[in-house]
Scaffold this motif. Structure first.
Motif, mmCIF file in Angstrom:
data_model
loop_
_atom_site.group_PDB
_atom_site.id
_atom_site.type_symbol
_atom_site.label_atom_id
_atom_site.label_comp_id
_atom_site.label_asym_id
_atom_site.label_seq_id
_atom_site.Cartn_x
_atom_site.Cartn_y
_atom_site.Cartn_z
ATOM 1 N N GLY A 35 -7.931 -2.627 -0.825
ATOM 2 C CA GLY A 35 -7.036 -3.740 -1.124
ATOM 3 C C GLY A 35 -6.323 -4.196 0.121
ATOM 4 O O GLY A 35 -6.233 -3.461 1.099
ATOM 5 N N PRO A 36 -5.846 -5.452 0.089
ATOM 6 C CA PRO A 36 -5.223 -6.021 1.292
ATOM 7 C C PRO A 36 -3.938 -5.280 1.694
ATOM 8 O O PRO A 36 -3.356 -4.571 0.893
ATOM 9 C CB PRO A 36 -4.921 -7.469 0.907
ATOM 10 C CG PRO A 36 -5.006 -7.533 -0.569
ATOM 11 C CD PRO A 36 -5.875 -6.412 -1.023
ATOM 12 N N ASN A 37 -3.522 -5.508 2.929
ATOM 13 C CA ASN A 37 -2.274 -4.919 3.433
ATOM 14 C C ASN A 37 -1.123 -5.305 2.517
ATOM 15 O O ASN A 37 -1.012 -6.443 2.066
ATOM 16 C CB ASN A 37 -1.955 -5.448 4.848
ATOM 17 C CG ASN A 37 -2.983 -4.985 5.862
ATOM 18 O OD1 ASN A 37 -3.458 -5.761 6.677
ATOM 19 N ND2 ASN A 37 -3.346 -3.725 5.808
ATOM 20 N N GLY A 38 -0.273 -4.332 2.253
ATOM 21 C CA GLY A 38 0.929 -4.609 1.469
ATOM 22 C C GLY A 38 0.685 -4.715 -0.022
ATOM 23 O O GLY A 38 1.576 -5.112 -0.778
ATOM 24 N N SER A 39 -0.520 -4.371 -0.503
ATOM 25 C CA SER A 39 -0.802 -4.530 -1.929
ATOM 26 C C SER A 39 -0.255 -3.372 -2.762
ATOM 27 O O SER A 39 -0.191 -3.457 -3.975
ATOM 28 C CB SER A 39 -2.313 -4.675 -2.148
ATOM 29 O OG SER A 39 -2.991 -3.559 -1.602
ATOM 30 N N GLY A 40 0.133 -2.263 -2.109
ATOM 31 C CA GLY A 40 0.759 -1.172 -2.867
ATOM 32 C C GLY A 40 -0.047 0.114 -2.886
ATOM 33 O O GLY A 40 0.287 1.044 -3.628
ATOM 34 N N PRO A 52 10.698 10.324 -2.987
ATOM 35 C CA PRO A 52 11.989 9.967 -3.583
ATOM 36 C C PRO A 52 12.402 8.505 -3.389
ATOM 37 O O PRO A 52 13.345 8.051 -4.045
ATOM 38 C CB PRO A 52 12.980 10.894 -2.852
ATOM 39 C CG PRO A 52 12.314 11.249 -1.567
ATOM 40 C CD PRO A 52 10.843 11.274 -1.871
ATOM 41 N N ALA A 53 11.709 7.758 -2.529
ATOM 42 C CA ALA A 53 12.111 6.367 -2.308
ATOM 43 C C ALA A 53 11.699 5.459 -3.478
ATOM 44 O O ALA A 53 12.169 4.337 -3.574
ATOM 45 C CB ALA A 53 11.494 5.849 -1.015
ATOM 46 N N TYR A 54 10.835 5.974 -4.341
ATOM 47 C CA TYR A 54 10.302 5.113 -5.394
ATOM 48 C C TYR A 54 10.729 5.591 -6.777
ATOM 49 O O TYR A 54 10.804 6.786 -7.044
ATOM 50 C CB TYR A 54 8.774 5.077 -5.314
ATOM 51 C CG TYR A 54 8.282 4.653 -3.955
ATOM 52 C CD1 TYR A 54 8.333 3.306 -3.581
ATOM 53 C CD2 TYR A 54 7.816 5.587 -3.039
ATOM 54 C CE1 TYR A 54 7.920 2.913 -2.331
ATOM 55 C CE2 TYR A 54 7.398 5.205 -1.778
ATOM 56 C CZ TYR A 54 7.445 3.869 -1.417
ATOM 57 O OH TYR A 54 7.045 3.474 -0.180
ATOM 58 N N GLU A 55 10.949 4.602 -7.644
ATOM 59 C CA GLU A 55 11.338 4.928 -9.006
ATOM 60 C C GLU A 55 10.283 4.393 -9.969
ATOM 61 O O GLU A 55 9.882 3.221 -9.887
ATOM 62 C CB GLU A 55 12.701 4.292 -9.311
ATOM 63 C CG GLU A 55 13.307 4.855 -10.568
ATOM 64 C CD GLU A 55 14.415 3.953 -11.117
ATOM 65 O OE1 GLU A 55 14.737 4.084 -12.300
ATOM 66 O OE2 GLU A 55 14.926 3.113 -10.342
ATOM 67 N N PHE A 85 -1.341 11.968 4.587
ATOM 68 C CA PHE A 85 -0.487 10.814 4.866
ATOM 69 C C PHE A 85 -1.158 9.788 5.771
ATOM 70 O O PHE A 85 -1.931 10.140 6.665
ATOM 71 C CB PHE A 85 0.814 11.273 5.523
ATOM 72 C CG PHE A 85 1.752 11.979 4.583
ATOM 73 C CD1 PHE A 85 2.807 11.298 3.983
ATOM 74 C CD2 PHE A 85 1.575 13.326 4.289
ATOM 75 C CE1 PHE A 85 3.670 11.944 3.113
ATOM 76 C CE2 PHE A 85 2.444 13.983 3.431
ATOM 77 C CZ PHE A 85 3.486 13.287 2.833
ATOM 78 N N GLN A 86 -0.803 8.526 5.521
ATOM 79 C CA GLN A 86 -1.270 7.474 6.424
ATOM 80 C C GLN A 86 -0.620 7.659 7.801
ATOM 81 O O GLN A 86 -1.272 7.477 8.817
ATOM 82 C CB GLN A 86 -0.916 6.093 5.845
ATOM 83 C CG GLN A 86 -1.456 4.939 6.673
ATOM 84 C CD GLN A 86 -1.239 3.579 6.001
ATOM 85 O OE1 GLN A 86 -0.622 3.483 4.950
ATOM 86 N NE2 GLN A 86 -1.762 2.533 6.622
ATOM 87 N N TYR A 87 0.676 8.056 7.789
ATOM 88 C CA TYR A 87 1.387 8.311 9.045
ATOM 89 C C TYR A 87 2.026 9.702 9.007
ATOM 90 O O TYR A 87 3.196 9.831 8.650
ATOM 91 C CB TYR A 87 2.474 7.259 9.268
ATOM 92 C CG TYR A 87 1.958 5.845 9.226
ATOM 93 C CD1 TYR A 87 1.169 5.346 10.261
ATOM 94 C CD2 TYR A 87 2.234 5.002 8.144
ATOM 95 C CE1 TYR A 87 0.680 4.047 10.220
ATOM 96 C CE2 TYR A 87 1.757 3.700 8.095
ATOM 97 C CZ TYR A 87 0.971 3.229 9.139
ATOM 98 O OH TYR A 87 0.488 1.955 9.096
HETATM 99 N N1 ATP Z 1 10.558 2.068 0.445
HETATM 100 C C1 ATP Z 1 10.272 0.759 0.360
HETATM 101 N N2 ATP Z 1 11.282 -0.131 0.276
HETATM 102 C C2 ATP Z 1 11.020 -1.444 0.195
HETATM 103 N N3 ATP Z 1 9.795 -1.961 0.204
HETATM 104 C C3 ATP Z 1 8.752 -1.130 0.284
HETATM 105 C C4 ATP Z 1 8.935 0.271 0.376
HETATM 106 N N4 ATP Z 1 7.725 0.860 0.447
HETATM 107 C C5 ATP Z 1 6.822 -0.127 0.424
HETATM 108 N N5 ATP Z 1 7.423 -1.340 0.310
HETATM 109 C C6 ATP Z 1 6.768 -2.637 0.251
HETATM 110 O O1 ATP Z 1 5.820 -2.562 -0.788
HETATM 111 C C7 ATP Z 1 4.634 -3.258 -0.434
HETATM 112 C C8 ATP Z 1 3.448 -2.318 -0.547
HETATM 113 O O2 ATP Z 1 3.497 -1.387 0.554
HETATM 114 P P1 ATP Z 1 2.360 -0.278 0.762
HETATM 115 O O3 ATP Z 1 2.739 0.520 1.952
HETATM 116 O O4 ATP Z 1 2.175 0.432 -0.521
HETATM 117 O O5 ATP Z 1 1.096 -1.175 1.079
HETATM 118 P P2 ATP Z 1 -0.407 -0.771 1.405
HETATM 119 O O6 ATP Z 1 -1.263 -1.325 0.362
HETATM 120 O O7 ATP Z 1 -0.500 0.681 1.656
HETATM 121 O O8 ATP Z 1 -0.634 -1.552 2.780
HETATM 122 P P3 ATP Z 1 -1.500 -1.160 4.087
HETATM 123 O O9 ATP Z 1 -2.925 -1.487 3.781
HETATM 124 O O10 ATP Z 1 -0.977 -2.089 5.133
HETATM 125 O O11 ATP Z 1 -1.271 0.268 4.388
HETATM 126 C C9 ATP Z 1 4.845 -3.803 0.956
HETATM 127 O O12 ATP Z 1 5.256 -5.145 0.846
HETATM 128 C C10 ATP Z 1 5.973 -2.951 1.500
HETATM 129 O O13 ATP Z 1 6.751 -3.657 2.426
#
Ligand code: ATP
Ligand code: MG
Lengths: 252, 478
Positions: A35-40, A52-55, A85-87
């Motif tokens: 999936g594209p960048n930022g898709s979740g 813990p950052a996610y609910e 981990f990715q990072y």
């Molecule tokens: N802790 C957070 N607080 C606020 N926004 C967040 C947080 N974590 C992720 N996001 C946002 O949620 C969206 C999804 O992020 P995520 O890292 O899951 O993308 P991804 O699909 O893994 O992207 P990539 O292919 O670039 O790794 C992005 O817009 C990101 O900025």
């Protein structure tokens, strides 16, 4: 069913990120999520591990018949959930082997087994190091400190090989690898993947799928899995791009 | 998540118990009469009384310094008790006369003084409020030629050594608290290692403040003659009182040619409660002089206690090729304030100094490193390396670094590195994801952070430091 995710909604603070994810993974299966960048994708991976950052605002995740959301992140790990981990973060002053031995022994303790002493563990880790073709020198270095990008990824696979998880979630472990490293990492994944384990790989590239055969490929856009298929879907994707494919929603 | 870290650091102070021991205490307050009384109590020779009186006269002309990076209510010197000793006085070389309540205190603290239970290969001098109550392994040490006793005893038995060295490294004019200490010091430890002798065991002093409102003013004097070696450990605790107590010690080290002194401290004075009420003011002057060529003085300290800490164990590197070292871990939590560091004064040729400082701050505490590296014009080819790292836990605490560098010789080299990091959520999550719980994770992170300093501690102390910081040392202490 090893993992069953139903209509999962997740927010970070006020921001909704996952908007109804469904996924079923059985033991013995390999799944790829693209999936594209930022898709979740990373968010989904981290939510499975209990970051813990996610609910979780609605929906359910069941793992091996248990409500995963109720478990603390360290409990999830000891029950066999592993996230590459990715990072990967750096931990100065803590040696790689000390870190892995602690992790390994925590799992043994949870399983009511005896802990390994440093020498016993050394025997075990030296075998695993061979599997990922790493210089044993890395065991004495601080976890990930001054490792190159590719070395960090290899180190994640080494940890996976040591912990032998039931559910391995790999977040872009194939990114940034040279061709030899890609083969090594794939080999590590294939060694783990057996009838009792499952692998969920997040990836951007079809090329790792030449080495690791996925049973299913899913495409995530905007916080949802919008298409699922077999390996062919990844090949189509490479040719057509996300926009086109996502437009033909639901056609698997 | 960071509040969990704070909870973790927030374990109860286990040394905080108070014991009912019958004590004889002077009335609070300080005047010439008090000093004469202290001196008379100890049957001191005249030179010592004169030393005290001169120090007192000088102290009266001084004002309390205020440059420290800490805010605290200044001690009221009229309310402090300057002398407190157990009624049952110990007989020399025997525990028979020591109040069993005192022996129990030390036993509870894990420092048994009874012959059959004593710590292996560590000789202990136990200082309770103002006086030394027991010194172990004395005979064995004497056979090796090493003198290890209380300062009081040294004044009686070896007055010429005391007269020669007392105040030779830290003169009473040095600073406000050194002057006060010189006037009223009550006891402390004395070590003398003669020429060519390697002290056969670790020496240690365990300081305990027991009486409320008592100040502890002890004096430690360690002399290592040519080619001699000693490793000395110092531990400290106090009961939990909600008033502040003053601990103003002076420590002097003298290393002659080729001699080496290793001085380690685990400081766990009561730090006050979560609101910052009570706790010890730890205002200490520690200094060593590398008098002879090729001599070495090494300070290592793990500072976890006290409401306010204000101390700079220092080295005066006079002898050519002499070496000074300072290894420090300072952990502050809640309202604790620490302003600590070192001074390395290079005078001899090719002198070398190393400074490794690790500050860990949590809660709303303030943790400062303050260090001076001075290369005098004669310090041909001298070198210094300094590394000051700070770790922050949570976002309400502070870490500060004040390095002062003064180079007057063009061939001298000074290298300074500093870093600040934070135990982050991502770092913790990495451990959790691998099945390691939060407590172990923090222990491992802190232990990794302090590794370079723990390496320098003697084994016995490394274990105590581990217990103190709640740290797993597996594999990290060599
Ligand atoms: N802790 C957070 N607080 C606020 N926004 C967040 C947080 N974590 C992720 N996001 C946002 O949620 C969206 C999804 O992020 P995520 O890292 O899951 O993308 P991804 O699909 O893994 O992207 P990539 O292919 O670039 O790794 C992005 O817009 C990101 O900025
Ligand atoms: Mg990602």
């Amino acid at each position: 069913m090893l993992l069953e995710v139903k209509d999962l909604h997740v927010s970070a603070g006020e921001t909704p990120i996952l908007k109804g994810v469904n996924l079923e993974v059985k033991a013995g299966e390999v799944h790829a999520i693209m999936g594209p960048n930022g898709s979740g994708k990373s968010t989904f991976a981290k939510v499975l591990a209990g970051h813990p950052a996610y609910e979780v605002t609605s929906g359910t995740i069941s793992y091996d018949g248990e409500d995963l959301v109720e478990l603390e992140p360290d409990e999830r790990s000891r029950e066999g959930v592993f996230l590459a981990f990715q990072y990967p973060v750096e931990i100065p002053g803590v040696s790689n082997s000390q870190f892995m031995r602690q992790a390994y022994n925590e799992r043994r303790k949870a399983q009511g087994k005896e802990e390994l002493d440093p020498l016993q563990f050394d025997d075990l880790i030296r075998e695993k190091v061979k599997l990922v073709d790493m210089d044993p020198e890395f065991l004495n270095r601080s976890v990930n400190v001054d490792f190159s990008g590719g070395e960090k990824k290899r180190n994640e696979i080494l940890q996976m090989a040591v912990l032998e998880p039931k559910l391995a979630i790999l977040d872009e472990t194939d990114s940034g690898l040279d061709i030899d490293a890609l083969r090594v990492v794939s080999n590590g994944i294939n060694t783990l993947a057996g009838d009792d384990n499952a692998v969920v790989m997040v990836t951007h590239y079809q090329r790792i799928l030449d080495y690791v055969q996925p049973d299913y490929v899913h495409i995530m856009t905007d916080g949802k899995i919008v298409r699922s298929g077999d390996k062919q879907l990844a090949i189509d994707l490479e040719e057509q791009g996300y926009e086109k494919l996502a437009a033909q929603q639901g056609v698997a | 998540m960071s509040s969990n870290i704070e909870n973790f650091l927030d374990r109860p102070y286990e040394a905080g118990f108070h014991s009912d021991v019958e004590m004889e205490t002077f009335a609070p307050g300080l005047d010439e009469e008090t000093i004469r009384k202290i001196s008379a109590k100890k049957n001191e020779p005249d030179f010592l009384l004169q030393f005290r009186l001169k120090a007192y006269e000088h102290w009266k002309t001084m004002t309390e310094p205020d440059w420290v990076n800490a805010e605290y209510e200044k001690p009221n010197f009229d309310e402090i008790i300057y002398y407190s000793e157990p009624k049952k006085k110990p007989k020399k070389d025997s525990l028979d006369e020591v109040d069993p309540a005192i022996l129990e205190v030390y036993e509870k603290l894990g420092i048994p003084l009874h012959e059959q239970k004593m710590l292996q290969n560590v000789a202990v001098d136990a200082v309770f409020d103002s006086v030394s109550v027991a010194t172990t392994f004395k005979k064995k040490l004497k056979e090796a030629g090493v003198i290890f006793c209380s300062v009081n005893e040294a004044v009686e038995e070896y007055p010429e050594l005391v007269e020669r060295y007392l105040g030779s490294v830290v003169p009473y004019t040095d600073n406000f608290y050194a002057a006060l200490n010189s006037a009223v010091f009550s006891d402390g430890s004395f070590v003398y290692v003669p020429k060519g002798v390697t002290c056969p065991m670790e020496l240690s002093t365990y300081f305990r403040i027991n009486t409320q409102d008592t100040g502890q003013f002890e004096r430690t004097l360690i002399i290592c003659e040519d080619d001699a070696y000693v490793s000395y450990l110092e531990g400290c605790t106090a009961p939990q009182f909600d008033t502040n107590q003053l601990h103003a010690a002076v420590v002097e080290l003298v290393a002659l040619e080729n001699a080496e002194i290793k001085y380690s401290t685990v400081q766990n004075w009561y730090a006050g409660d979560e609101e910052g009420k009570g706790g010890i003011y730890n205002f200490v002057t520690k200094r060593g002089v590398c008098e002879g060529d090729n001599s070495k003085i090494s300070w290592s300290q793990v500072e976890t206690g006290s409401a306010v800490t204000w101390k700079y164990p220092s080295c005066i590197l006079k002898g050519d090729n002499s070496v000074g070292e300072f290894y420090s871990v300072a952990l502050t939590n809640h309202h604790q304030q620490a302003d600590t560091g070192t001074k390395m004064v290079h005078i001899g040729k090719n002198t070398k100094s190393t400074i490794i400082s690790k500050g860990i701050s949590a809660g709303v505490s303030q943790n400062s490193y303050r260090g001076l590296v001075k290369m005098t014009p004669s310090a041909e080819g001298a070198r210094n390396y300094s590394e000051c790292d700070s770790m922050l836990i949570g976002d309400r605490c502070g870490a500060h670094t004040f390095p002062y560098i003064d180079v007057r010789n063009p061939t001298a080299q000074v290298e300074h590195e500093a870093s600040t990091s934070r135990i982050g959520e991502e770092q913790l999550f990495y451990f959790l994801q691998r099945g390691i719980d939060e407590e172990d994770a923090i222990s491992m992170i802190i232990s990794g952070f302090c590794k370079d300093v723990f390496h320098e501690l003697p084994m016995e102390f490394a274990v105590e430091a581990q217990a103190l910081l709640g740290i797993k040392l597996e594999g990290s202490v060599g």
